[in-house]
Design a protein around this motif. Structure first.
Motif, PDB file in Angstrom:
ATOM      1  N   ARG A 181     -31.544   1.450 -69.490  1.00 17.13           N
ATOM      2  CA  ARG A 181     -32.199   0.836 -68.438  1.00 17.13           C
ATOM      3  C   ARG A 181     -33.026   1.844 -67.567  1.00 17.13           C
ATOM      4  N   GLU A 221     -36.972  -5.949 -65.755  1.00 18.09           N
ATOM      5  CA  GLU A 221     -36.010  -7.019 -66.792  1.00 18.09           C
ATOM      6  C   GLU A 221     -36.447  -8.143 -66.701  1.00 18.09           C
ATOM      7  N   TYR A 252     -38.818  -5.458 -70.036  1.00 13.94           N
ATOM      8  CA  TYR A 252     -37.595  -5.003 -70.945  1.00 13.94           C
ATOM      9  C   TYR A 252     -36.157  -5.916 -70.761  1.00 13.94           C
ATOM     10  N   TYR A 253     -35.443  -5.663 -71.770  1.00 15.87           N
ATOM     11  CA  TYR A 253     -34.493  -6.540 -71.994  1.00 15.87           C
ATOM     12  C   TYR A 253     -33.105  -5.635 -72.337  1.00 15.87           C
TER      13      TYR A 253
END
Length: 431
Positions: free
Chosen positions: A32, A42, A104-105
């Protein structure tokens, strides 16, 4: 259904116990940090989507792996099998969002496939999606983020292999595969690393390709030369773009990659550049990361044509690769301190709660032990849980304004004045 079966997680799934979950969390948080350092934000999507959405450009084989069901209103739904399509839906439905978009994830996904090493039916992916950049520099950024994320978690040995699907499509069609069978041929090639060249030649023969033509095709795919001959304009454009990505990675990011024309990726929505990452010393584990360009997906799910590129890291495979390379070194302790009130009088229990709260506020993991077991059993249990210290409180300690601190590593104890407890614990933790 038998009781023993009910007590097992469904096939292809797993339970994450505290130490395993801790390792996953630490690795995920490091990833992350890299994603966010590049400006990615995110997103979290529903676990299930409309089935028609999930089928869009997924590819025949993947469609068969979707966990599909109808809800009580009869709507056809499915568990997401990857994150790119749901995120493309967000982009298609939110045209007010300024481009480029960097998402992002870190999320679980589901696929009904045969469980094996490194392959689960429920698994976690950590990935990024970049929308609105058509230039090869966008693909290079996606690879660079992948490289930095894997380095950040401590992966020592890995190889990034790159390709452009248009090149391999040109070579496959030139070998004699009819255009309508091209998707099937690409699915066969995608299995070469898993099943080997003999399998690929055999399966291509079923599509009508002579054995000598199939063998020649594989030789070209293994060449890795950017000077390979292509006969179509898309193939030539694929080579040009691939060379630009390779040069950008080398000259701007200091990242060396390997050209591998056998890399095609199994999902049907890829339109150009693709890549995969394999870890050294992990034979049989498969790719730990991969991705590429999918310029048509947003339009396929109902939005305008928006260029896009992305990638996903398989978290479980990454954890296994880190373990195999001896890079998964985590100082995990379920508990730092165990507070044990010897008697459960209101005064002693109140002081024990105050001690535990003080140490928790200071950032320690503290268990307040209120069971009726003997002190020796409680100390043994605290040691097994990884606690460094046990703090013992009784009537004498309360009267004298001290606590008894047992060092469970050195197996010694000392009376510590209550106001100096935190400093004592902190100093002892560093030794």
């Amino acid at each position: 259904m038998s009781k023993n079966l009910v007590l097992q997680p469904p096939r292809g799934t797993r339970d994450w116990l505290p130490e395993e979950a801790y390792a996953k969390r630490i690795v995920s948080e490091k990833i992350r940090e890299v994603f966010e350092s590049y400006g990615y934000g995110e997103v979290i999507t529903p676990a299930f989507e409309y089935l028609d959405l999930l089928k869009a450009k997924a590819g025949e084989e993947v469609v068969e792996q979707i966990y599909a069901f109808k809800d009580k209103a009869g709507r056809e739904l499915g568990l997401r099998f990857e994150m790119t399509t749901p995120i493309a839906r967000i982009v298609a439905s939110r045209l007010d969002l300024a481009k480029p978009l960097r998402f992002y994830y870190v999320q679980p996904v589901w696929r009904y496939e045969e469980p094996q090493r490194g392959r689960w039916r429920e698994f976690w992916q950590a990935g990024i999606e970049l929308f609105g950049i058509s230039e090869p520099e966008g693909d290079a950024e996606v690879v660079a983020v992948t490289f930095d994320a894997l380095k950040a978690v401590g992966l020592k040995d890995f190889d990034i292999r790159v390709n452009d699907r248009r090149v391999v499509e040109d070579l496959v069609l030139g070998a004699g595969i009819p255009g309508d069978l091209l998707p099937s041929a690409l699915r066969v090639l995608d299995k070469m690393d898993k099943f080997g060249e003999e399998y690929v030649v055999s399966e291509l023969a079923k599509l009508g390709l002579r054995e000598d033509a199939a063998t020649s095709l594989l030789e070209k795919l293994k060449s890795g030369s950017l000077d390979i001959d292509t006969s179509t304009q898309p193939g030539r454009e694929g080579l040009r773009r691939l060379a630009l990505v390779v040069d950008t990675l080398k000259n701007c990011y200091g990242i060396n990659v390997t050209v591998d024309y056998a890399i095609v990726r199994g999902l049907g929505y890829y339109t150009g550049f693709v890549f995969e990452v394999k870890a050294g010393s992990s034979e049989g584990l498969g790719s730990i990361a991969g991705g590429g360009r999918y310029d048509d997906l947003v339009s396929v799910v109902g939005g305008p044509k928006i260029p896009a590129s992305g990638m996903a890291i398989g978290v479980e495979r990454l954890l296994e690769a880190l373990s195999m390379q001896g890079a998964l070194k985590l100082d995990y302790r379920e508990v730092d301190v165990c507070v044990i009130p010897v008697k459960k009088t209101p005064e002693i229990l109140s002081e024990a709660v105050a001690v535990a709260r003080e140490l928790r506020v200071a950032g320690m993991k503290v268990v307040l032990e209120v069971s009726e077991r003997s002190l020796s059993k409680l100390l043994e249990a605290a040691s097994k849980r990884g606690a460094r210290f046990a703090i013992i409180l009784g009537e004498r300690e309360l009267k004298e304004g001290v606590v008894t601190v047992r060092d469970l590593y050195l197996w010694k104890e000392e009376k510590v004045a209550r106001p100096h407890l935190y400093e004592y614990i902190r100093a002892g933790s560093s030794t």
